[in-house]
Structures are given as C-alpha cells and as structure tokens.
Design a protein around this motif. Structure first.
Motif, PDB file in Angstrom:
ATOM      1  N   LYS A 107       0.838  -1.203   0.000  1.00 18.51           N
ATOM      2  CA  LYS A 107       0.000   0.000   0.000  1.00 18.51           C
ATOM      3  C   LYS A 107       0.873   1.253   0.000  1.00 18.51           C
ATOM      4  O   LYS A 107       0.635   2.202  -0.726  1.00 18.51           O
ATOM      5  CB  LYS A 107      -0.906  -0.011   1.225  1.00 18.51           C
ATOM      6  N   GLU A 108       1.930   1.241   0.816  1.00 20.85           N
ATOM      7  CA  GLU A 108       2.832   2.391   0.880  1.00 20.85           C
ATOM      8  C   GLU A 108       3.585   2.581  -0.426  1.00 20.85           C
ATOM      9  O   GLU A 108       3.838   3.697  -0.854  1.00 20.85           O
ATOM     10  CB  GLU A 108       3.825   2.231   2.035  1.00 20.85           C
ATOM     11  N   GLY A 109       3.947   1.465  -1.060  1.00 17.17           N
ATOM     12  CA  GLY A 109       4.619   1.556  -2.344  1.00 17.17           C
ATOM     13  C   GLY A 109       3.746   2.224  -3.383  1.00 17.17           C
ATOM     14  O   GLY A 109       4.199   3.091  -4.134  1.00 17.17           O
ATOM     15  N   MET A 110       2.462   1.840  -3.408  1.00 12.27           N
ATOM     16  CA  MET A 110       1.526   2.447  -4.354  1.00 12.27           C
ATOM     17  C   MET A 110       1.333   3.929  -4.066  1.00 12.27           C
ATOM     18  O   MET A 110       1.156   4.737  -4.970  1.00 12.27           O
ATOM     19  CB  MET A 110       0.179   1.724  -4.283  1.00 12.27           C
ATOM     20  N   GLU A 111       1.371   4.294  -2.785  1.00  7.36           N
ATOM     21  CA  GLU A 111       1.121   5.688  -2.399  1.00  7.36           C
ATOM     22  C   GLU A 111       2.352   6.570  -2.603  1.00  7.36           C
ATOM     23  O   GLU A 111       2.239   7.736  -2.986  1.00  7.36           O
ATOM     24  CB  GLU A 111       0.693   5.754  -0.928  1.00  7.36           C
ATOM     25  N   GLU A 112       3.553   6.019  -2.345  1.00  4.59           N
ATOM     26  CA  GLU A 112       4.760   6.847  -2.324  1.00  4.59           C
ATOM     27  C   GLU A 112       5.507   6.904  -3.656  1.00  4.59           C
ATOM     28  O   GLU A 112       6.096   7.931  -3.994  1.00  4.59           O
ATOM     29  CB  GLU A 112       5.721   6.345  -1.233  1.00  4.59           C
ATOM     30  N   ILE A 113       5.496   5.808  -4.397  1.00  5.41           N
ATOM     31  CA  ILE A 113       6.291   5.764  -5.629  1.00  5.41           C
ATOM     32  C   ILE A 113       5.503   6.416  -6.765  1.00  5.41           C
ATOM     33  O   ILE A 113       4.391   5.983  -7.071  1.00  5.41           O
ATOM     34  CB  ILE A 113       6.637   4.317  -6.008  1.00  5.41           C
ATOM     35  N   PRO A 114       6.054   7.433  -7.414  1.00  2.00           N
ATOM     36  CA  PRO A 114       5.362   8.038  -8.564  1.00  2.00           C
ATOM     37  C   PRO A 114       5.094   6.984  -9.639  1.00  2.00           C
ATOM     38  O   PRO A 114       6.006   6.262 -10.059  1.00  2.00           O
ATOM     39  CB  PRO A 114       6.357   9.106  -9.049  1.00  2.00           C
ATOM     40  N   SER A 115       3.853   6.888 -10.064  1.00  4.87           N
ATOM     41  CA  SER A 115       3.441   5.797 -10.950  1.00  4.87           C
ATOM     42  C   SER A 115       4.206   5.782 -12.279  1.00  4.87           C
ATOM     43  O   SER A 115       4.421   4.713 -12.859  1.00  4.87           O
ATOM     44  CB  SER A 115       1.937   5.879 -11.223  1.00  4.87           C
ATOM     45  N   GLN A 116       4.648   6.951 -12.747  1.00  4.18           N
ATOM     46  CA  GLN A 116       5.333   6.990 -14.043  1.00  4.18           C
ATOM     47  C   GLN A 116       6.711   6.337 -14.003  1.00  4.18           C
ATOM     48  O   GLN A 116       7.278   6.012 -15.045  1.00  4.18           O
ATOM     49  CB  GLN A 116       5.452   8.439 -14.550  1.00  4.18           C
ATOM     50  N   TYR A 117       7.254   6.128 -12.789  1.00  2.91           N
ATOM     51  CA  TYR A 117       8.574   5.517 -12.678  1.00  2.91           C
ATOM     52  C   TYR A 117       8.510   3.996 -12.644  1.00  2.91           C
ATOM     53  O   TYR A 117       9.504   3.322 -12.928  1.00  2.91           O
ATOM     54  CB  TYR A 117       9.285   6.002 -11.408  1.00  2.91           C
ATOM     55  N   ILE A 118       7.355   3.462 -12.289  1.00  2.00           N
ATOM     56  CA  ILE A 118       7.249   2.015 -12.065  1.00  2.00           C
ATOM     57  C   ILE A 118       7.585   1.187 -13.307  1.00  2.00           C
ATOM     58  O   ILE A 118       8.355   0.224 -13.222  1.00  2.00           O
ATOM     59  CB  ILE A 118       5.858   1.660 -11.503  1.00  2.00           C
ATOM     60  N   PRO A 119       7.071   1.536 -14.494  1.00  3.75           N
ATOM     61  CA  PRO A 119       7.451   0.741 -15.676  1.00  3.75           C
ATOM     62  C   PRO A 119       8.951   0.750 -15.955  1.00  3.75           C
ATOM     63  O   PRO A 119       9.489  -0.219 -16.492  1.00  3.75           O
ATOM     64  CB  PRO A 119       6.673   1.419 -16.813  1.00  3.75           C
ATOM     65  N   ILE A 120       9.633   1.828 -15.569  1.00  6.04           N
ATOM     66  CA  ILE A 120      11.090   1.899 -15.787  1.00  6.04           C
ATOM     67  C   ILE A 120      11.807   0.938 -14.837  1.00  6.04           C
ATOM     68  O   ILE A 120      12.710   0.214 -15.245  1.00  6.04           O
ATOM     69  CB  ILE A 120      11.609   3.333 -15.600  1.00  6.04           C
ATOM     70  N   TYR A 121      11.391   0.939 -13.560  1.00  8.17           N
ATOM     71  CA  TYR A 121      11.990  -0.012 -12.606  1.00  8.17           C
ATOM     72  C   TYR A 121      11.774  -1.448 -13.090  1.00  8.17           C
ATOM     73  O   TYR A 121      12.683  -2.280 -13.031  1.00  8.17           O
ATOM     74  CB  TYR A 121      11.350   0.108 -11.217  1.00  8.17           C
ATOM     75  N   LYS A 122      10.555  -1.739 -13.562  1.00  8.05           N
ATOM     76  CA  LYS A 122      10.231  -3.099 -13.988  1.00  8.05           C
ATOM     77  C   LYS A 122      11.024  -3.505 -15.229  1.00  8.05           C
ATOM     78  O   LYS A 122      11.479  -4.640 -15.337  1.00  8.05           O
ATOM     79  CB  LYS A 122       8.735  -3.216 -14.263  1.00  8.05           C
ATOM     80  N   ALA A 123      11.206  -2.561 -16.155  1.00  7.06           N
ATOM     81  CA  ALA A 123      11.987  -2.854 -17.364  1.00  7.06           C
ATOM     82  C   ALA A 123      13.453  -3.092 -17.016  1.00  7.06           C
ATOM     83  O   ALA A 123      14.102  -3.985 -17.570  1.00  7.06           O
ATOM     84  CB  ALA A 123      11.859  -1.706 -18.356  1.00  7.06           C
ATOM     85  N   ALA A 124      13.976  -2.297 -16.075  1.00  5.34           N
ATOM     86  CA  ALA A 124      15.369  -2.473 -15.640  1.00  5.34           C
ATOM     87  C   ALA A 124      15.530  -3.798 -14.909  1.00  5.34           C
ATOM     88  O   ALA A 124      16.553  -4.490 -15.057  1.00  5.34           O
ATOM     89  CB  ALA A 124      15.786  -1.309 -14.757  1.00  5.34           C
ATOM     90  N   GLU A 125      14.540  -4.168 -14.116  1.00  3.27           N
ATOM     91  CA  GLU A 125      14.573  -5.466 -13.435  1.00  3.27           C
ATOM     92  C   GLU A 125      14.621  -6.595 -14.457  1.00  3.27           C
ATOM     93  O   GLU A 125      15.395  -7.555 -14.315  1.00  3.27           O
ATOM     94  CB  GLU A 125      13.340  -5.629 -12.543  1.00  3.27           C
ATOM     95  N   GLU A 126      13.801  -6.477 -15.497  1.00  7.91           N
ATOM     96  CA  GLU A 126      13.749  -7.503 -16.536  1.00  7.91           C
ATOM     97  C   GLU A 126      15.105  -7.664 -17.222  1.00  7.91           C
ATOM     98  O   GLU A 126      15.537  -8.778 -17.517  1.00  7.91           O
ATOM     99  CB  GLU A 126      12.674  -7.116 -17.571  1.00  7.91           C
ATOM    100  N   LYS A 127      15.788  -6.557 -17.451  1.00  7.43           N
ATOM    101  CA  LYS A 127      17.059  -6.610 -18.184  1.00  7.43           C
ATOM    102  C   LYS A 127      18.231  -7.030 -17.306  1.00  7.43           C
ATOM    103  O   LYS A 127      19.102  -7.787 -17.745  1.00  7.43           O
ATOM    104  CB  LYS A 127      17.351  -5.252 -18.813  1.00  7.43           C
TER     105      LYS A 127
END
Length: 215
Positions: free
Chosen positions: A50-70
C-alpha cells in the motif's frame, strides 16, 4: 396524445432495461476487471505494498520493472535507491555537494569509468561533458552508464538512463545474484545508507507488520 403515450412507454422500458439488477451488478465487476488488468495482471502492481503504491510516482514504475527484466535487480531495490538518493528526483539540483550527478547520483568516474585519465579521489574527475554521455567512451573506460531509452546517449540526468545504469551497477556488484546488501554497500560505503535503502525496499513490497523503522 397517443404518440406521447408511446414515447413515455419507450422511455420507461429503456430505464427498466438499463437499471436491471444484473446490469447494476455488472458495473462493479467491470471496475474490478479493469483494476486487475491495469494494476494486477499486465503491469504487476500486485507486487506493491500500500505504501509503495502511495509513495512511488506511478510513471517511474514501468522503468523499474523494465530495468529489473534486463538486469535481474529487484524493482523495489531500484525504487528504494531512487527514494534515498534524490527523493524520487525531487532534489534540486540533481548534483550533490561532492559532485554526484543525476537521478541516481552517480559520481562521473563511476558512470564513465575509473580508467578515464582524469579520474582520481572521490571520482568527480575532469571528464569533458561530451564524453560523459558517449556510450563508446563509457565502454572504453569500463563505466556503468548505459543508454536506457535508446536515444544514443547515456545521461545520468535522463531518468531511464539513470535507473538502467543503477541496475547495471547493482547487478555487477551482486544484486542480481541475491547479494543485495553487498551491492548496496558498494553503491555507497555507508552502513546507514544500506540500512535506509533496505528499509524502503522492504517497505515497498512487504506487509506493514514485517517492517522496522530506520534508526
């Protein structure tokens, strides 16, 4: 008069059709389906606390996920570094007093490579601006900077480049192999820094009862 009565009957029949119990029940089901597709299924938001959803700007999440994938570095670890380094890029300017640069606060010599002739000391160096973002120069000197968005430059002040570069660094220092604490310490040689990053990484993914507040 008959035409008016006919129109009224049609309106009443339409209202009955569109306010039927079945249709009313379908509305929340549809909302839940959209929520699952957007937040749970395709993007993977179900991994966030819940805190992650509230605190992390949503536009950054796909970038973190793409970097994790790579690079194999957990998205929540990248989010935690971003939070600790620049409070999700809200620090102004994005240059520290010792010369660390960009969204993820790389020293120029770490970004471009410590074998660059000007690199010594803390790593600020005297690297020409043009060389700082040139992938071929970075490759030559063994730096960790990467071109994350495919525009031909590797720029610590460009968000995708900065996050992908951080993932590259953390991966090369063990984070992709489970040696997270070791990798975080390599990023910044401070026990408090490690503690803070791991706190946020845990906070953004784990349940509240499993967390500890940083000292």
């Amino acid at each position: 008069m008959k035409n008016q009565e006919h129109k009224n009957r049609k309106k009443l029949a339409y209202k009955k059709r569109n306010t039927s119990p079945i249709k009313i029940l379908l509305i929340p089901v549809g909302i839940l389906l959209v929520y699952f597709i957007v937040y749970g299924g395709f993007i993977g938001y179900n991994e966030f606390s819940k805190e992650g959803m509230e605190e992390i700007p949503s536009q950054y999440i796909p970038i973190y996920k793409a970097a994790e994938e790579k690079y194999g570095v957990p998205w929540n670890l990248l989010a935690a570094h971003h939070r600790v380094e620049t409070k999700f890029s809200t620090m102004d300017p994005l240059v520290s007093p010792v010369g660390a640069e960009g969204h993820m606060q790389f020293m120029p010599c770490t970004f471009v490579g410590w074998s660059h002739p000007s690199c010594e000391g803390l790593g600020e160096g005297a690297i020409p601006e043009k060389e700082k973002t040139d992938p071929s120069v970075i490759e030559e000197y063994g730096g960790y900077g990467v071109d994350g968005n495919g525009d031909g430059i590797a720029d610590p002040f460009q968000l995708e480049d900065a996050i992908f570069s951080a993932a590259n660094y953390l991966s090369n220092n063990g984070a992709a192999d489970g040696e997270v604490e070791k990798a975080v310490f390599a990023y910044n040689h401070s026990d408090k820094y490690v503690k803070d990053v791991l706190y946020y990484a845990d906070k953004y993914k784990e349940e509240p009862e499993k967390r500890k507040t940083p000292m």
